[in-house]
Design a protein around this motif. Sequence first.
Motif, short mmCIF file in Angstrom:
data_model
loop_
_atom_site.label_atom_id
_atom_site.label_comp_id
_atom_site.label_asym_id
_atom_site.label_seq_id
_atom_site.Cartn_x
_atom_site.Cartn_y
_atom_site.Cartn_z
N GLY A 47 0.41 -1.04 -0.18
CA GLY A 47 -0.16 -0.18 0.07
C GLY A 47 0.65 0.78 0.14
O GLY A 47 2.00 1.26 0.26
N PRO A 52 0.61 5.42 0.72
CA PRO A 52 -0.78 6.90 0.68
C PRO A 52 -0.17 8.09 -1.02
O PRO A 52 0.41 8.22 -0.84
N ASN A 84 -5.33 5.89 -0.25
CA ASN A 84 -3.99 4.93 -0.16
C ASN A 84 -4.12 3.64 -1.76
O ASN A 84 -5.21 3.20 -1.77
N THR A 105 3.01 -1.01 3.87
CA THR A 105 3.34 0.28 3.29
C THR A 105 4.64 0.79 3.32
O THR A 105 5.58 0.33 3.32
N THR A 118 5.60 4.77 2.33
CA THR A 118 4.97 6.23 1.86
C THR A 118 6.85 7.04 1.63
O THR A 118 7.51 7.29 2.10
#
Length: 338
Positions: A191, A193, A212, A269, A271
């Motif tokens: 994932g 964002p 997301n 995730t 980022t």
Amino acid sequence: ELGGLDAAEQEKETIRLANEEAAQPFDLEHGPLWRAQLVRLNAAEHVLLFTMHHIISDGWSMGVLVREVSALYQAYMNGADSSLTELPIQYADFAVWQRAYLQGAVLERQLQYWREQLAGAPPVLQLPSDHPRPAIQNYRGAHVPVRFSTELTTSLKELSRREGVTLFMTLLAVWQVLLSRYTGQKDVVVGSPIANRRRSEIEGLIGFFLNNLVLRAQLQAHQSGRELLRQVREVCLGAYAHQDVPFEMLVEELRPERDMSHSPLFQVTFTWQNAPFEVSQWPGIEVSAVAVERSTSKFDVTLVMGEFEEEIAGSVEYNTDLFERETIERLMGHYERL
């Protein structure tokens, strides 16, 4: 009021207050959804704590908030009216627009992309953990800092330029290779964002615009690094072009088998932190941000990185119900080596 404590005790108590404030739940039905607390260290030093629920703010919003407080403070000091211009729209206007836009053919076209992109994707990334996965997530977590040298950062930027990809895409590709090595899975879903502020009218708004994206890499046995970078680039560009579908709507549409022990669609995730955030100096006051050690983890592992003063740096947030700190430090050592 912490004026009666020495400097070391003041710092310790300030961090305790910040963590205590952050741990207080919000009443989403009745509000308020943000709180402020002023900690007085002495006549010349103060700490201002802002605590907001994610439903009304995101990382980009923090930069907007700091800029607006700075502008209002300067106006107040000069005895002037607010220097802030009227906002062209409010967050509620964006919400109305989003609901009207995501209908019919537009919504179906976006959803069809995600149906095809995520067809057959593994429901869970099986990272080897130090402890069995609890039946219900507790979201307890900790952080480990990450920093790459100037030399490595420069090399990564040159590689990215040479291959026609962004620095984010390069770091994501390496992250997915690492996760594949650790799990033995060739199909890796991560994932990520995205700010989701594609219109100039909403750049100055405080609100939850973040979305997301689900980024999937399918690694092949004899794939070169360049081939993987091209694949990751195409996946990212496709996701950017179909970023309007809110993640929660995507979960409703794809209907993955739900399990209280892990989040749906992805559990790890990546980022890239490039939202505008600058602590400007206020008249007669030196201003700086206070680092607060968070004790939560929204996912199994969350890698957050950005470029700061010619170096790539950030932190990795991890679920302490699953991992020991030494395991995460070793993971990040392998990431840097890769």
